[in-house]
Design a protein around this motif. Structure first.
Motif, short mmCIF file in Angstrom:
data_model
loop_
_atom_site.label_atom_id
_atom_site.label_comp_id
_atom_site.label_asym_id
_atom_site.label_seq_id
_atom_site.Cartn_x
_atom_site.Cartn_y
_atom_site.Cartn_z
N UNK A 1 -11.07 -8.12 3.88
CA UNK A 1 -11.02 -6.94 2.76
C UNK A 1 -11.78 -5.76 3.17
N UNK A 2 -13.10 -6.24 3.66
CA UNK A 2 -14.07 -4.91 3.97
C UNK A 2 -13.33 -3.92 5.16
N UNK A 3 -12.82 -4.88 6.08
CA UNK A 3 -12.37 -4.28 7.20
C UNK A 3 -10.96 -3.37 6.75
N UNK A 4 -10.19 -3.94 5.80
CA UNK A 4 -9.05 -3.37 5.25
C UNK A 4 -9.48 -1.96 4.60
N UNK A 5 -10.22 -2.27 3.80
CA UNK A 5 -10.99 -0.95 2.78
C UNK A 5 -11.39 0.08 3.89
N UNK A 6 -12.18 -0.24 5.04
CA UNK A 6 -12.57 0.77 5.83
C UNK A 6 -11.46 1.56 6.68
N UNK A 7 -10.34 0.68 6.99
CA UNK A 7 -9.37 1.41 7.78
C UNK A 7 -8.53 2.34 6.99
N UNK A 8 -8.49 2.19 5.65
CA UNK A 8 -7.93 3.26 4.81
C UNK A 8 -8.78 4.18 4.35
N UNK A 9 -10.22 3.87 4.22
CA UNK A 9 -10.98 5.20 3.73
C UNK A 9 -11.63 5.83 4.65
N UNK B 1 -12.87 -3.83 16.16
CA UNK B 1 -11.75 -3.03 15.78
C UNK B 1 -12.50 -1.84 15.02
N UNK B 2 -13.63 -2.31 14.32
CA UNK B 2 -14.17 -1.05 13.44
C UNK B 2 -14.96 -0.29 14.39
N UNK C 1 -14.89 5.45 5.33
CA UNK C 1 -16.18 6.23 4.82
C UNK C 1 -17.45 5.70 5.18
N UNK C 2 -18.37 6.34 5.52
CA UNK C 2 -19.62 5.88 6.09
C UNK C 2 -20.35 5.16 5.22
N UNK C 3 -20.03 5.38 3.85
CA UNK C 3 -20.66 4.45 2.59
C UNK C 3 -19.91 3.08 2.81
N UNK C 4 -18.79 2.90 2.94
CA UNK C 4 -17.95 1.54 3.04
C UNK C 4 -18.70 1.07 4.38
N UNK C 5 -19.09 1.51 5.48
CA UNK C 5 -19.65 1.02 6.54
C UNK C 5 -21.10 0.25 6.15
N UNK C 6 -21.73 1.29 5.39
CA UNK C 6 -23.10 1.01 4.94
C UNK C 6 -23.28 -0.40 4.03
N UNK C 7 -22.33 -0.33 3.10
CA UNK C 7 -22.14 -1.33 2.15
C UNK C 7 -21.73 -2.78 2.92
#
Length: 180
Positions: A25-33, A94-95, A35-41
């Motif tokens: 889920x985190x990887x999918x969210x990061x793929x679409x947005x 991938x990230x 965002x550096x915030x997503x990477x941090x969280x």
């Protein structure tokens, strides 16, 4: 606390599935947005999941030493918990790949078709024609410090506009740029 072979495997399966689902889920969210915030969280969430997996594994090893669960059950539980390691490594690569690219979506809101669209800077890409109200997404590798401009022809005149003022390695992002 009484633990059986069945409950050890059940706990391992639940934690492994939870880890897999949250990581995916985190990887999918990061793929679409992107965002550096997503990477941090995500870093903190993944760290907590790793700690949870290690605690469960240590708990099961302790119970195996005590004789509360069989060695076969301990082995199976350890394999189940370890199954996410190759997946996590794949997700990491991938990230890391995504952190090295700029995804630029060029949207034509100019009221007419534009031609000879070139995205230049980190890497050069070309779009032959971009019709009015249409968009195209291009991926640019970020080899080093760079900026990104778009050049295009509209109404017989050449135009140049800045899209990204500064990008650097491991600063992947998703940019939507409207030509008006």
């Amino acid at each position: 606390m009484k633990i059986t072979d069945f409950s050890a495997r059940k706990a391992s399966i639940i934690i492994a599935l939870l880890s897999f689902c949250v990581g995916t889920g985190l990887m999918i969210v990061y793929y679409f947005d992107m965002s550096t915030i997503t990477v941090l969280y995500s870093f903190y969430i993944v760290f907590a999941i790793v700690v949870l997996n290690i605690i469960l594994l240590l708990f099961l090893f302790f119970k195996g030493i005590q004789g509360s669960i069989t060695k076969d059950s301990l082995k199976r539980s350890a394999i189940i918990l370890s199954a996410n390691i190759p997946v996590a490594i794949l997700y990491f690569f991938f990230v890391t790949f995504l952190l090295g690219i700029l995804r630029v979506t060029v949207v034509n809101q100019s009221g007419s078709d534009i031609s000879n669209v070139r995205i230049i800077g980190c890497e050069d890409k070309k779009i032959d024609i971009l019709e009015n109200k249409d968009f195209k997404t291009v991926c640019l590798k970020i080899p080093n410090d760079c900026s990104v401009d778009v050049t295009f022809t509209k109404g017989g005149k050449d135009h140049t506009q800045n899209v990204v003022g500064y990008a650097t390695v491991m600063m992947g992002q998703k940019v939507i740029y409207e030509i008006k």
